[in-house]
Design a protein around this motif. Structure first.
Motif, PDB file in Angstrom:
ATOM      1  N   UNK A  99      -8.371   2.057   2.636  1.00  0.00           N
ATOM      2  CA  UNK A  99      -7.402   1.136   3.223  1.00  0.00           C
ATOM      3  C   UNK A  99      -6.269   0.922   2.226  1.00  0.00           C
ATOM      4  N   UNK A 100      -5.045   0.810   2.737  1.00  0.00           N
ATOM      5  CA  UNK A 100      -3.878   0.685   1.856  1.00  0.00           C
ATOM      6  C   UNK A 100      -3.973  -0.530   0.950  1.00  0.00           C
ATOM      7  N   UNK A 101      -4.527  -1.643   1.444  1.00  0.00           N
ATOM      8  CA  UNK A 101      -4.582  -2.855   0.630  1.00  0.00           C
ATOM      9  C   UNK A 101      -5.656  -2.809  -0.450  1.00  0.00           C
ATOM     10  N   UNK A 102      -6.446  -1.717  -0.477  1.00  0.00           N
ATOM     11  CA  UNK A 102      -7.435  -1.557  -1.546  1.00  0.00           C
ATOM     12  C   UNK A 102      -6.796  -1.091  -2.849  1.00  0.00           C
ATOM     13  N   UNK A 103      -5.574  -0.557  -2.778  1.00  0.00           N
ATOM     14  CA  UNK A 103      -4.898  -0.063  -3.980  1.00  0.00           C
ATOM     15  C   UNK A 103      -3.968  -1.157  -4.478  1.00  0.00           C
ATOM     16  N   UNK A 104      -4.234  -1.670  -5.665  1.00  0.00           N
ATOM     17  CA  UNK A 104      -3.410  -2.725  -6.244  1.00  0.00           C
ATOM     18  C   UNK A 104      -1.999  -2.197  -6.497  1.00  0.00           C
ATOM     19  N   UNK A 105      -1.006  -3.048  -6.273  1.00  0.00           N
ATOM     20  CA  UNK A 105       0.394  -2.646  -6.463  1.00  0.00           C
ATOM     21  C   UNK A 105       0.674  -2.173  -7.887  1.00  0.00           C
ATOM     22  N   UNK A 106      -0.127  -2.600  -8.861  1.00  0.00           N
ATOM     23  CA  UNK A 106       0.056  -2.174 -10.239  1.00  0.00           C
ATOM     24  C   UNK A 106      -0.068  -0.665 -10.410  1.00  0.00           C
ATOM     25  N   UNK A 107      -0.828  -0.023  -9.539  1.00  0.00           N
ATOM     26  CA  UNK A 107      -1.091   1.408  -9.706  1.00  0.00           C
ATOM     27  C   UNK A 107       0.065   2.282  -9.209  1.00  0.00           C
ATOM     28  N   UNK A 108       0.860   1.789  -8.260  1.00  0.00           N
ATOM     29  CA  UNK A 108       1.927   2.611  -7.688  1.00  0.00           C
ATOM     30  C   UNK A 108       3.021   2.886  -8.711  1.00  0.00           C
ATOM     31  N   UNK A 152      -2.586  10.769  -6.592  1.00  0.00           N
ATOM     32  CA  UNK A 152      -1.546  10.469  -5.603  1.00  0.00           C
ATOM     33  C   UNK A 152      -2.157   9.874  -4.344  1.00  0.00           C
ATOM     34  N   UNK A 153      -1.347   9.124  -3.629  1.00  0.00           N
ATOM     35  CA  UNK A 153      -1.734   8.555  -2.341  1.00  0.00           C
ATOM     36  C   UNK A 153      -0.719   8.997  -1.301  1.00  0.00           C
ATOM     37  N   UNK A 154      -1.171   9.407  -0.136  1.00  0.00           N
ATOM     38  CA  UNK A 154      -0.246   9.804   0.935  1.00  0.00           C
ATOM     39  C   UNK A 154      -0.497   8.948   2.170  1.00  0.00           C
ATOM     40  N   UNK A 155       0.609   8.661   2.887  1.00  0.00           N
ATOM     41  CA  UNK A 155       0.515   7.862   4.101  1.00  0.00           C
ATOM     42  C   UNK A 155       1.690   8.208   5.008  1.00  0.00           C
ATOM     43  N   UNK A 156       1.597   7.894   6.301  1.00  0.00           N
ATOM     44  CA  UNK A 156       2.690   8.203   7.220  1.00  0.00           C
ATOM     45  C   UNK A 156       3.965   7.475   6.842  1.00  0.00           C
ATOM     46  N   UNK A 157       5.099   8.133   7.096  1.00  0.00           N
ATOM     47  CA  UNK A 157       6.404   7.528   6.827  1.00  0.00           C
ATOM     48  C   UNK A 157       7.382   8.070   7.867  1.00  0.00           C
ATOM     49  N   UNK A 158       7.556   7.337   8.968  1.00  0.00           N
ATOM     50  CA  UNK A 158       8.423   7.820  10.032  1.00  0.00           C
ATOM     51  C   UNK A 158       7.893   9.142  10.584  1.00  0.00           C
ATOM     52  N   UNK A 166       0.174   7.603  -8.644  1.00  0.00           N
ATOM     53  CA  UNK A 166      -0.520   6.397  -9.087  1.00  0.00           C
ATOM     54  C   UNK A 166      -0.805   6.479 -10.589  1.00  0.00           C
ATOM     55  N   UNK A 167      -0.802   5.351 -11.235  1.00  0.00           N
ATOM     56  CA  UNK A 167      -1.166   5.303 -12.643  1.00  0.00           C
ATOM     57  C   UNK A 167      -2.684   5.411 -12.784  1.00  0.00           C
ATOM     58  N   UNK A 168      -3.131   6.002 -13.885  1.00  0.00           N
ATOM     59  CA  UNK A 168      -4.556   6.027 -14.183  1.00  0.00           C
ATOM     60  C   UNK A 168      -4.975   4.652 -14.703  1.00  0.00           C
ATOM     61  N   UNK A 169      -6.264   4.358 -14.590  1.00  0.00           N
ATOM     62  CA  UNK A 169      -6.766   3.048 -15.004  1.00  0.00           C
ATOM     63  C   UNK A 169      -6.477   2.768 -16.471  1.00  0.00           C
TER      64      UNK A 169
END
Length: 303
Positions: A99-108, A152-158, A166-169
């Protein structure tokens, strides 16, 4: 679309491979670049690559080296670095979906646009895009480019797909080390209600076009003023830089929040009509008008 993609390869989902190209979704915005200048002569400072005891060296004689101990290096030629084989250099394997909300914004870290490499890849590309959209999931994998391997994370965009590195831990600092000294206390209920009301009043749709780099604008103005003065000294003082006295008075915070809510209401519904100046208080009963005093005759009948 950019002439050259940042990466060419394929997205692989189980036995399905989709040829794709990846382009940067971001670019450098407004900025001011400075050069270092030797003030007495007005000449620009330049840098040379030198080796101790040798002096300036040619770029052709420079190789990459990894220091294994003080002054001792393992040297690597570009061809040797290029020969390191990783499957992710050409294939983005989707290993997990979350789920998208499982990835903390810090990682992007950085966004990229993903497009099908050719017409033959378009059908499979659309299937993957819509499957992600329907499942409301983000695909996770690893991809190598620019000498690094990224999560990396991929998701629909238009009509396309957005990929974000994504940053590593181990690239992130622990938040607890910064937040541990903040008191764990419940806020004042009235203050919390006022702050929540203020947030509600200012809630709206995000439009990035409404914001611009005011610092760059200010620097441009400063540069233009100095240019007109032909090098004359110029100092700009911002009264807002002075640090306000620290207070812990709840009443002050309450007053500030209430004032903010008032200003927000004015901004939302137009300027409030100006208040009439308060009339001066009069006595409960109007005193009768006094008769003009009769002038007394001076002693002796003369003035």
């Amino acid at each position: 679309m950019a002439a050259r993609p940042s990466w060419r390869g394929q997205i692989r989902l189980a036995l399905v491979s989709i040829p794709v190209e990846i382009f940067p979704a971001s670019k450098s915005g407004a900025s001011i670049s400075f050069h270092q200048i030797h003030e007495p002569s007005g000449k620009r400072i330049k840098y040379e690559k030198v080796a101790p005891g040798v002096g300036p060296v040619s770029a052709d004689d420079i190789v990459k080296g990894f220091e294994i101990s003080k002054g001792e290096y393992v040297l690597l030629e570009p061809e040797e670095i290029e020969s390191v084989k990783l499957e992710s250099r050409k294939t983005l394997e989707l290993a997990q979906f979350v789920d998208a909300d499982e990835i903390d914004a810090l990682y992007y870290e950085k966004p990229y646009f993903v497009v099908p490499a050719d017409d033959l890849a378009e059908e499979a590309f659309i299937v993957l895009r819509e499957a992600l959209r329907r499942a409301r999931k983000v695909g996770i994998g690893q991809l190598a480019m620019r000498g690094q391997e990224y999560v990396v994370a991929i998701k629909p965009c238009g009509r396309g797909i957005l990929m974000e590195t994504l940053r590593y831990a181990d690239e992130l600092n622990k938040a607890s080390s910064y937040f541990r000294d903040i008191e764990d206390a419940e806020p004042d209920a009235d203050l919390l209600e006022l702050a929540t009301s203020l947030i509600d009043k200012k809630t709206g749709k995000f439009d990035a076009g409404e914001f611009h780099n005011r610092y760059v604008d200010a620097l441009k103005g400063l540069i233009e003023e100095k240019r007109k003065k032909k090098g004359g000294g110029l100092v700009i003082q911002d009264a807002g830089d002075k640090e306000p006295p620290k207070k812990s008075n709840v009443v002050d915070l309450m007053a500030a929040l209430k004032k903010s809510l008032g200003e927000s209401n004015d901004n939302d519904g137009g300027a409030a009509p100006p208040k009439k100046p308060a009339a001066k208080k009069t006595a409960a009963k109007a005193a009768p008008a006094r008769k003009p005093a009769t002038p007394r005759k001076a002693a002796g009948g003369k003035r």
